[in-house]
Design an enzyme around this catalytic site. Structure first.
Site, short mmCIF file in Angstrom:
data_model
loop_
_atom_site.label_atom_id
_atom_site.label_comp_id
_atom_site.label_asym_id
_atom_site.label_seq_id
_atom_site.Cartn_x
_atom_site.Cartn_y
_atom_site.Cartn_z
CG ASP A 27 10.57 -0.07 -0.66
OD1 ASP A 27 10.74 -0.30 -1.87
OD2 ASP A 27 10.15 1.01 -0.22
CG ASP A 29 13.04 4.95 -4.07
OD1 ASP A 29 13.99 5.72 -3.88
OD2 ASP A 29 12.92 4.24 -5.09
#
Length: 234
Positions: A27, A29
């Site tokens: 991922d 953020d």
């Protein structure tokens, strides 16, 4: 190796935790890029514009595509309006990189992945992902699954399954790095093990948890697998 629902916290013991994998799915953020300042700034403004409590809104924004967050916060609103406002939100977030920095340990972690099988799997679109990775001075993975690539937002596992397929690796041989409840749920639903990163992750049942990427080391093994060592911080 099947996904586990038992969370190991690397900080709980002096003994390092070792996990093996064939590919890593990252991922962006909150996991490798700290964009909380921008995310919270933009979503606070959006919440106030719609008469919502910003603190309540911020509880659900992390890990999801914007339209999915809007659908949770304004469940009676037509989805086409959510998609339209999400496009505006994406443009605002892409233009605002003030306060975007790498998560602690991310530069070294990303450098260690050069030449190893890994992919970015993010709820950001391609433009926002590029803006934030550039602002954080992190290398963009060659394989990436962005918002345009999927039909469903996390916690749907589609993005992680696509990342594994593009790398040619069985989902059970992948390890996901995630910070949010939606992302952790997506990784586990994909049949993958999940390393939770940061303070948001621990409450959502990842396979293992570390405070940041300074606690993670990745090295290739002789049999072609990747050896992940999760070490308690000094």
């Amino acid at each position: 190796m099947p996904a586990s629902t038992t969370t190991t916290t690397a900080t709980a013991t002096a003994t390092p935790t070792v996990i093996t994998a064939r590919a890593l799915l990252l991922d962006m953020d909150g996991t490798i890029v700290n964009s909380d300042a921008v995310v919270e700034r933009c979503w606070r403004e959006w919440a106030l514009e719609h008469g919502l409590d910003p603190q309540e809104a911020l509880k659900v924004v992390h890990g999801r595509q914007g339209y999915a967050t809007m659908a949770i916060l304004l469940p009676e609103r037509p989805m086409e309006l959510n998609h339209a406002e999400n496009a505006v939100m994406l443009a605002r977030e892409t233009a605002d990189t003030d306060g975007v920095v790498p998560v602690a340990g991310a530069p070294e972690f990303m450098a260690s992945l050069a030449g190893l099988p890994h992919a970015l799997v993010t709820s950001a679109d391609a433009a926002l992902a590029q803006a934030r990775m550039t602002a954080a001075a992190l290398p963009m993975p060659q394989v990436r699954v962005t918002a345009e690539s999927v039909g469903a937002s996390k916690p749907d596992p589609e993005g992680f399954l696509k990342g594994a397929a593009e790398l040619g690796v069985d989902p059970a041989d992948c390890v996901v790095f995630e910070d949010s409840g939606a992302g952790i749920a997506a990784g586990l639903a994909a049949g993958m093990r999940v390393i939770g990163i940061g303070p948001r992750a621990a409450a959502h049942g990842p396979t293992a948890h570390v405070p940041d990427l300074t606690s993670v080391r990745v090295a290739p093994a002789a049999d072609g697998t990747l050896r992940l060592t999760l070490t308690p911080p000094a």
